[in-house]
Design an enzyme around this catalytic site. Structure first.
Site, PDB file in Angstrom:
ATOM      1  N   LYS A  42       1.615   6.397 -18.217  1.00 13.87           N
ATOM      2  CA  LYS A  42       0.470   6.202 -19.123  1.00 13.87           C
ATOM      3  C   LYS A  42      -0.694   5.551 -18.371  1.00 13.87           C
ATOM      4  CE  LYS A  42       2.477   1.834 -20.720  1.00 13.87           C
ATOM      5  NZ  LYS A  42       3.421   1.262 -21.692  1.00 13.87           N
ATOM      6  N   ARG A 139       5.640  -3.731 -33.413  1.00 14.51           N
ATOM      7  CA  ARG A 139       4.483  -2.881 -33.089  1.00 14.51           C
ATOM      8  C   ARG A 139       4.574  -1.594 -33.907  1.00 14.51           C
ATOM      9  NH1 ARG A 139       3.271  -2.122 -26.734  1.00 14.51           N
ATOM     10  NH2 ARG A 139       5.099  -0.772 -26.811  1.00 14.51           N
ATOM     11  N   HIS A 169      11.959  -0.913 -28.095  1.00 16.27           N
ATOM     12  CA  HIS A 169      11.235  -1.557 -26.990  1.00 16.27           C
ATOM     13  C   HIS A 169      11.408  -3.068 -27.104  1.00 16.27           C
ATOM     14  CE1 HIS A 169       8.361  -1.688 -23.753  1.00 16.27           C
ATOM     15  NE2 HIS A 169       7.448  -2.340 -24.432  1.00 16.27           N
ATOM     16  N   ARG A 222      13.164   3.510 -19.243  1.00 13.36           N
ATOM     17  CA  ARG A 222      11.737   3.828 -19.072  1.00 13.36           C
ATOM     18  C   ARG A 222      11.151   2.902 -18.005  1.00 13.36           C
ATOM     19  NH1 ARG A 222      12.577   2.981 -24.588  1.00 13.36           N
ATOM     20  NH2 ARG A 222      11.292   1.103 -24.484  1.00 13.36           N
ATOM     21  N   TYR A 268     -27.648 -12.793  -8.002  1.00 17.92           N
ATOM     22  CA  TYR A 268     -28.297 -13.121  -9.287  1.00 17.92           C
ATOM     23  C   TYR A 268     -28.138 -14.598  -9.632  1.00 17.92           C
ATOM     24  CZ  TYR A 268     -28.857  -8.162 -10.388  1.00 17.92           C
ATOM     25  OH  TYR A 268     -29.231  -6.852 -10.382  1.00 17.92           O
ATOM     26  N   CYS A 314     -22.217  -8.365  -8.611  1.00 15.57           N
ATOM     27  CA  CYS A 314     -23.160  -7.464  -9.285  1.00 15.57           C
ATOM     28  C   CYS A 314     -22.406  -6.241  -9.814  1.00 15.57           C
ATOM     29  CB  CYS A 314     -24.248  -7.021  -8.309  1.00 15.57           C
ATOM     30  SG  CYS A 314     -25.037  -8.373  -7.418  1.00 15.57           S
ATOM     31  N   ASP A 316     -22.532  -3.173  -8.793  1.00 16.49           N
ATOM     32  CA  ASP A 316     -22.092  -2.227  -7.758  1.00 16.49           C
ATOM     33  C   ASP A 316     -21.847  -2.864  -6.399  1.00 16.49           C
ATOM     34  OD1 ASP A 316     -23.032  -0.171  -9.673  1.00 16.49           O
ATOM     35  OD2 ASP A 316     -24.984  -0.995  -9.083  1.00 16.49           O
TER      36      ASP A 316
END
Ligand SMILES: *Cc1c(COP(=O)(O)O)cnc(C)c1O
Length: 386
Positions: A42, A139, A169, A222, A268, A314, A316
């Site tokens: 997933k 859940r 689970h 799993r 910044y 920042c 990027d």
């Protein structure tokens, strides 16, 4: 590198598929014989790449795949994966024909849902389902005998459904304390006794339970986090019966290097101030790549030496304080090994006060992935240019 896509930025992740293979083989060794492994892929295989990990896991002995929702299962089919795929989360009744057509297994746990699905399913459809039992996770899943009986009989009385599995689970399989785990396991054993028919697959264990409690393996487990070489929790790490190898690493190259004088500022808010003469390097990775602002102060490896991120991260780019002059183009490692130093996924998770699961998941699709297989680079995946 057949059909490869290039990338043009100096930031990338590497996924070592050989390590995923080694992890799965080591896990298989310690499972009770005959236990099948479902590989949990997933969230784009926890950020590692869904198809590449699925193919690797199937080659390493997994017989089933699991994802969170239907779109993820369809994505695997689109990429040519034909192995059985279980959707662990809830799906919509209106999508049952699509799931049946694509041979995708759905999780079921509501009487009303089955009734709606019966109205929608085509005459000759065949839909594989696994029944989910809520033994304490709180859940999704069936909680009472009445619900279980009602859902089971609706499934058994309609041959468009193939009752293939039942599962639960655990909420605390990764805790040192076994109490709640034992309680859930006891409840699961009790609930599966209520079934009229025992389906082909009975499964309850995630990675932590699979490695620690063989009695909970039934006939399938799993496996998610440990396949990627990461521990389910820090507290159980010392007692894990296998050596796990981290498959994910993250790298960038210095795009600029400059000398600052005492009092010069960085980034910044001009919050960082050089205390004296300092070499500052710029890396083309930022919070839009998943290298979030809270990682300010985190170390990066340069020539095997730790160099801290200084000033604000920042969108990027970010800046690091270098130990000495290093030329632009030098590779820096944000996660992974350089010489004797190692920055683990756990180290980054601890800096962010979160769990290791979140780290590779948060490295965004904007960061290309390079795959290694048999010790060689085999494929580059860049979702921007595909
Ligand atoms: C994600 C998930 C898993 C895998 O858990 P790991 O701790 O990563 O092994 C197993 N089962 C279900 C239902 C899950 O949602």
């Amino acid at each position: 590198m057949e059909g490869q896509v290039l990338f043009f930025r100096d930031t990338w992740a590497e996924v070592d598929l050989d390590k995923i293979t080694d992890n799965l083989k080591a896990i298989k060794e310690i499972l009770p014989s005959g236990t099948e492994m479902m590989a949990v892929v997933k969230a784009n295989a926890y950020g590692h790449g869904d198809r590449q990990v699925a193919e690797t896991a199937l080659r390493a002995g997994a017989t089933y795949l699991a994802v969170a929702f239907l779109d993820e299962a369809i994505a695997l089919r689109k990429k040519g994966i034909t192995a059985p795929v279980l959707v662990l989360g809830a799906s919509r009744p209106k999508d049952v024909n699509l799931a049946a057509e694509k041979k995708i297994t759905l999780t079921v746990f509501q009487e009303e849902w089955i009734k709606k699905a019966k109205d929608i399913l085509n005459q000759n459809a065949k839909l594989k389902v696994h029944m989910k039992l809520d033994t304490g996770m709180g859940r999704i899943g069936i909680r009472s005998k009445e619900e279980l009986k009602a859902v089971e009989s609706l499934i058994l009385n309609d041959d468009r459904f193939l009752f293939e599995g039942v599962y639960t689970h655990f909420a605390t399989a990764d805790h040192l304390d076994h109490f709640y785990f034992e309680k859930q396991l006891g409840r699961f054993n009790q609930m599966i006794e209520w079934l009229e028919v025992r389906p082909r697959y009975v499964h309850s264990s995630n990675s932590a339970a699979a490695l620690r409690f063989p009695a909970a393996s039934f006939n399938a487990v799993r496996i998610g986090i440990t396949m990627y070489g990461l521990t389910p929790s820090l507290e159980i790490e010392p007692q894990l019966p296998v050596v796990l190898k981290e498959a994910f690493s993250l790298h960038s190259k210095l795009v600029h290097v400059k000398k600052l004088q005492k009092g010069d500022k960085v980034s910044y808010g001009a919050t960082y101030e050089a205390a004296g003469e300092e070499w500052i390097g710029t890396l083309p990775i930022g919070y839009a790549d998943g290298w979030v602002r809270k990682l300010q102060g985190q170390d990066v490896l340069v020539e095997g030496i730790r160099a801290p991120i200084v000033g604000r991260i920042c969108m990027d780019q970010c800046m690091i304080k270098l130990p000495y002059y290093v030329p632009p183009g030098t590779t820096c490692t944000l996660i992974g090994r350089q010489k004797e130093e190692f920055i683990s996924v756990n180290e980054v998770a601890q800096k962010l006060e979160t769990i290791n699961y979140e780290i590779p998941c948060m490295i965004s699709a904007r960061v290309p992935r390079i795959y290694k297989w048999n010790g060689e680079k085999t494929e580059i995946s860049n979702s921007l240019l595909k």
